[in-house]
Design an enzyme around this catalytic site. Sequence first.
Site, PDB file in Angstrom:
ATOM      1  N   ASN A   1      31.108  80.997  75.885  1.00 18.19           N
ATOM      2  CA  ASN A   1      29.797  81.609  75.675  1.00 18.19           C
ATOM      3  C   ASN A   1      29.390  81.672  74.203  1.00 18.19           C
ATOM      4  OD1 ASN A   1      31.787  83.528  75.238  1.00 18.19           O
ATOM      5  ND2 ASN A   1      30.713  85.189  76.278  1.00 18.19           N
TER       6      ASN A   1
ATOM      7  N   CYS B   1      30.676  89.327  77.359  1.00 25.68           N
ATOM      8  CA  CYS B   1      31.609  90.415  77.672  1.00 25.68           C
ATOM      9  C   CYS B   1      30.978  91.765  77.375  1.00 25.68           C
ATOM     10  CB  CYS B   1      32.920  90.246  76.904  1.00 25.68           C
ATOM     11  SG  CYS B   1      32.749  90.251  75.108  1.00 25.68           S
TER      12      CYS B   1
ATOM     13  N   GLU C   1      40.348  89.572  73.003  1.00 23.58           N
ATOM     14  CA  GLU C   1      39.016  90.070  73.355  1.00 23.58           C
ATOM     15  C   GLU C   1      38.730  89.586  74.769  1.00 23.58           C
ATOM     16  OE1 GLU C   1      34.311  89.443  72.203  1.00 23.58           O
ATOM     17  OE2 GLU C   1      35.852  88.664  70.853  1.00 23.58           O
TER      18      GLU C   1
END
EC number: 1.2.1.9
Length: 475
Positions: free
Chosen positions: A154, A284, A250
Site C-alpha cells: 500500500n 493499517c 508494523e
Amino acid sequence: MTKQYKNYVNGEWKLSENEIKIYEPASGAELGSVPAMSTEEVDYVYASAKKAQPAWRSLSYIERAAYLHKVADILMRDKEKIGAVLSKEVAKGYKSAVSEVVRTAEIINYAAEEGLRMEGEVLEGGSFEAASKKKIAVVRREPVGLVLAISPFNYPVNLAGSKIAPALIAGNVIAFKPPTQGSISGLLLAEAFAEAGLPAGVFNTITGRGSEIGDYIVEHQAVNFINFTGSTGIGERIGKMAGMRPIMLELGGKDSAIVLEDADLELTAKNIIAGAFGYSGQRCTAVKRVLVMESVADELVEKIREKVLALTIGNPEDDADITPLIDTKSADYVEGLINDANDKGAAALTEIKREGNLICPILFDKVTTDMRLAWEEPFGPVLPIIRVTSVEEAIEISNKSEYGLQASIFTNDFPRAFGIAEQLEVGTVHINNKTQRGTDNFPFLGAKKSGAGIQGVKYSIEAMTTVKSVVFDIK
C-alpha cells in the site's frame, strides 16, 4: 514488450535467471517484470552488504547525511515519473502516488538532519555511589549492522524510505525487499539511491517469490535487524524466526472512531470519510469501525452516508476516490465480510456492488458484535457503524480487539477525551481527527497484535542502533 527491471546489488544492476511479471490491478495489463532471486543470489546480497558496512559506519553523520540529501533531491526531481508507475502498480490515485514520493523525500531529508542530532553522553559513577566517583562512562550509539527492510504494497515507496533512511544515517547497511506488487516502484526508489552515489554494497535490493526466498531472507544469520510492515500473520512468523535479533513490526489494525454526544458531527463525518475510505480503505491506520453514542447516531450516520455517496469510483489514472483493490484474493475477503454482515441483519445504507476487484464503498449501520465486520480488518472500502449507549461500552468494544494500533475520539470535552485516551489499549489516540500515520517525527507504534517497536524518525534511528559504554577511571 514491457520493461525488465533489475535489482541493485553491490553497486550494479542485475537480472536473475527467473523473473516475476507484474500486472496492473485496475486493467490487468502487464506493467513489467522483476527478477526472481535465488537463495544463492540472496547470499551474495548479504555478503556484499556486510563487506561494505565497516567503511560506511566509519563515515561521520554529516557525510552520510550528504548522501541522503542527494537521494531526496533525486526523488523530488523524479516524483512524477515514479508516481505514474506507482499509481498503476498498486491502483492508487495519481496525485496520491506523487504525494507518496514527495513525502518519502521529506522523510529522508528529515532523517538526515535528525542523525546530526544523535548525541552520546557522559555519566559519572558518583551519581550512584561514592565509591565509584572516579568512574566515567562515555556512552555512544553504534549501528546494529545489516538491516533487512521489507515494505508493504500500500505504501511501497514511503514505508521503504521510513525504514531505509533512519538505518543508513545511523551507519547501517541495507537489504531492501519491496512487496511483489510494488516491486517496480521499489526498484525506482532504488534508482535514486544508486544515482546518489552511495558506496557499493551499502544499499541493495532483493526481489523474489515469498515461497522461494521469504523465510530465507529473514532466517539468514547475516541479518542483524528486521524492519517489516505487512500483515499480522506474516509479522508473527517473522517474530518467531528472528530469534534473539531485534525487530520492528508494523502490522494490522482495527482502529475505532469513538463519537461522543457533544462532538462536532460535520467535522466528525468529514474525518471519518477521509480515514475510512482513503486509498479504498487499504491502510493499517484506516478508520475501520465507528462507535457512536445512540443519541447522535442517526444524525451522524446520515452525514456519513451523504459523503459516501459523493465519493468517486473508478480507476487510479482518473484520481477516483475508490479504485480496485490490490488483488482478487483481497476483494474476495472484503466481500465475505460484507455478506456476513448483510446476512446477520446489518443495515446496508449504500449499494452492495462489486466489479472485478472494484468494490463500491459500503456503509453499514446497526452492526453488532456477533458480526465479523465488527472485529476483522477488511482492508477495503467498507465501514461499520456500531451504536453504543455509554463511553464505557465504547471503550470495552475497542479494547476487545486483538489489535491496538490507533483510535480517534470526537468530542469538545478535552479533559474527558484525555481520560478516555488513557483507557484505550492502542499506540496512538487522535482527538477530533482521523486515525493516520504521522507526522513522521511523532512516535508510531502498535499495541497487542498491531506491532512491535517504536517508529518515527528519531525512534527508528534509536531502534536500529545499539548502545556501547566505555568506562574508565580518573586518576
